[in-house]
Design a protein around this motif. Structure first.
Motif, PDB file in Angstrom:
ATOM      1  N   SER A  24       0.896  -1.206   0.050  1.00 22.13           N
ATOM      2  CA  SER A  24      -0.062   0.010   0.040  1.00 22.13           C
ATOM      3  C   SER A  24       0.744   1.320  -0.079  1.00 22.13           C
ATOM      4  CB  SER A  24      -0.920   0.029   1.202  1.00 22.13           C
ATOM      5  OG  SER A  24      -1.808  -1.035   1.028  1.00 22.13           O
ATOM      6  N   HIS A  50      -3.044   0.301  -3.563  1.00 24.46           N
ATOM      7  CA  HIS A  50      -3.042  -0.945  -3.030  1.00 24.46           C
ATOM      8  C   HIS A  50      -2.826  -2.312  -4.211  1.00 24.46           C
ATOM      9  CE1 HIS A  50      -4.472   1.321   0.285  1.00 24.46           C
ATOM     10  NE2 HIS A  50      -5.658   1.667  -0.393  1.00 24.46           N
ATOM     11  N   THR A  52      -9.592  10.886   4.378  1.00 23.93           N
ATOM     12  CA  THR A  52      -8.633  11.371   5.327  1.00 23.93           C
ATOM     13  C   THR A  52      -7.094  11.468   4.494  1.00 23.93           C
ATOM     14  OG1 THR A  52      -9.843  10.695   7.321  1.00 23.93           O
ATOM     15  CG2 THR A  52      -7.223  10.982   7.351  1.00 23.93           C
ATOM     16  N   ALA A  53      -6.759  10.366   3.856  1.00 23.30           N
ATOM     17  CA  ALA A  53      -5.343  10.165   3.270  1.00 23.30           C
ATOM     18  C   ALA A  53      -5.120  11.149   2.246  1.00 23.30           C
ATOM     19  CB  ALA A  53      -5.094   8.794   2.793  1.00 23.30           C
ATOM     20  N   THR A 109     -14.305   6.373   0.906  1.00 22.70           N
ATOM     21  CA  THR A 109     -14.275   5.799   2.329  1.00 22.70           C
ATOM     22  C   THR A 109     -13.729   7.058   3.403  1.00 22.70           C
ATOM     23  OG1 THR A 109     -12.286   4.886   2.342  1.00 22.70           O
ATOM     24  CG2 THR A 109     -14.321   3.644   1.411  1.00 22.70           C
ATOM     25  N   THR A 110     -13.953   6.795   4.596  1.00 22.84           N
ATOM     26  CA  THR A 110     -13.528   7.434   5.473  1.00 22.84           C
ATOM     27  C   THR A 110     -11.828   7.695   5.551  1.00 22.84           C
ATOM     28  OG1 THR A 110     -15.172   7.368   7.167  1.00 22.84           O
ATOM     29  CG2 THR A 110     -12.907   8.177   8.130  1.00 22.84           C
ATOM     30  N   ASP A 111     -11.123   6.769   5.203  1.00 23.38           N
ATOM     31  CA  ASP A 111      -9.651   6.484   5.055  1.00 23.38           C
ATOM     32  C   ASP A 111      -9.309   7.273   4.052  1.00 23.38           C
ATOM     33  OD1 ASP A 111      -9.510   4.890   7.552  1.00 23.38           O
ATOM     34  OD2 ASP A 111      -9.435   2.958   6.524  1.00 23.38           O
ATOM     35  N   GLU A 112      -9.992   7.058   2.890  1.00 24.19           N
ATOM     36  CA  GLU A 112      -9.597   7.686   1.537  1.00 24.19           C
ATOM     37  C   GLU A 112      -9.735   9.218   1.685  1.00 24.19           C
ATOM     38  OE1 GLU A 112     -11.047   3.942  -1.171  1.00 24.19           O
ATOM     39  OE2 GLU A 112     -12.409   5.643  -0.752  1.00 24.19           O
TER      40      GLU A 112
END
Length: 253
Positions: free
Chosen positions: A141, A155, A207-208, A202-205
């Motif tokens: 990743s 990923h 944020t990142a 998504t939340t992770d996306e």
């Protein structure tokens, strides 16, 4: 004028129309927006509605406000990515193609490794690699950056028997990138198949990639094949849908 059959608030409808003009290059990078009065007249709304629409575009990076001068279209147009240019192995010790392509546009490309591990392959990845459901794959990743700003989450999954014990399974950058290493390992990339879709992040996306709240992402699901049609890599790439375009050039059969 906002449409009665569009359920979005008027300022979002106006922002969508202005965004389309910018992405279609009807307004060139660096050019000045029409005045608030002109936009009020065009869309038949109050000044507060126009200001809310402009705030949306500023938050997304489409517009930049200069006090005392007005609002301007962002200087940097959409970044066009040509997927085929990232598949070929680098030649003569050249850096990974992400870095080279960025340099061609006078930008600085870099990679941040987020994780390298053996993990259960997601169902779509396992199916593409010809693995049993729940089988293990090697995951790399990374966060790709342009001018030190987040550009793309990547990923990549590899069959364990291909990647284990190689630099693919190490938490280090691979000189020339994975296409170069795969070729050196005797598995040169010969063909790739992309499936591209758009969806909310998504939340992770979110944020990142440091995305505005209401922006969709482009998700590319890529399967890379080597000699004999063997699948050697599955990569899921996620990038901001409002900042990037994909360019494919295919022969007419």
């Amino acid at each position: 004028m906002p449409h009665w059959n569009d359920p979005r608030p008027a300022h979002q409808q106006i922002a969508a129309q202005l965004r389309d003009r910018i992405m279609a290059r009807r307004w060139e990078p660096g050019s000045k927006f029409p005045s608030t009065q002109q936009l009020m007249s065009e869309f038949g709304v109050a000044g507060t509605t126009i200001q809310k629409a402009l705030q949306v575009l500023k938050a997304e990076g489409f517009a930049v406000g200069h006090p005392g001068k007005g609002v301007f279209v962002r200087e940097q147009p959409n970044h066009t990515i040509v997927p085929a240019s990232y598949i070929q192995p680098s030649q003569g010790g050249a850096p990974y193609s992400w870095v080279e392509r960025a340099a061609e546009r006078s930008r600085t490309g870099s990679t941040r490794i987020l994780d390298v591990a053996e993990v259960p392959a997601p169902h779509d990845v396992a199916e593409a690699l010809g693995l049993a459901d729940g089988a293990t794959a090697v995951l790399r990743s990374r966060l790709m950056l342009l001018d030190d700003e987040p550009a793309e989450l990547v990923h990549s999954y590899y069959p364990v028997e291909l990647a284990r014990g190689t630099p693919l399974a190490d938490r280090r950058r691979i000189r020339g990138g994975s296409p170069t290493l795969l070729a050196e390992l005797g598995h040169p990339p010969r063909e790739f198949v992309d499936r591209v879709s758009a969806r909310p992040p998504t939340t992770d996306e979110l944020t990142a990639l440091e995305l505005p709240a209401e922006v969709c992402v482009l998700r590319t699901f890529r399967v890379v094949h080597s000699d004999g049609g063997r699948p050697i890599e599955v990569t899921v790439m996620v990038k901001a849908g409002h900042l990037y375009e994909l360019e494919y050039r295919l022969p007419v059969l």
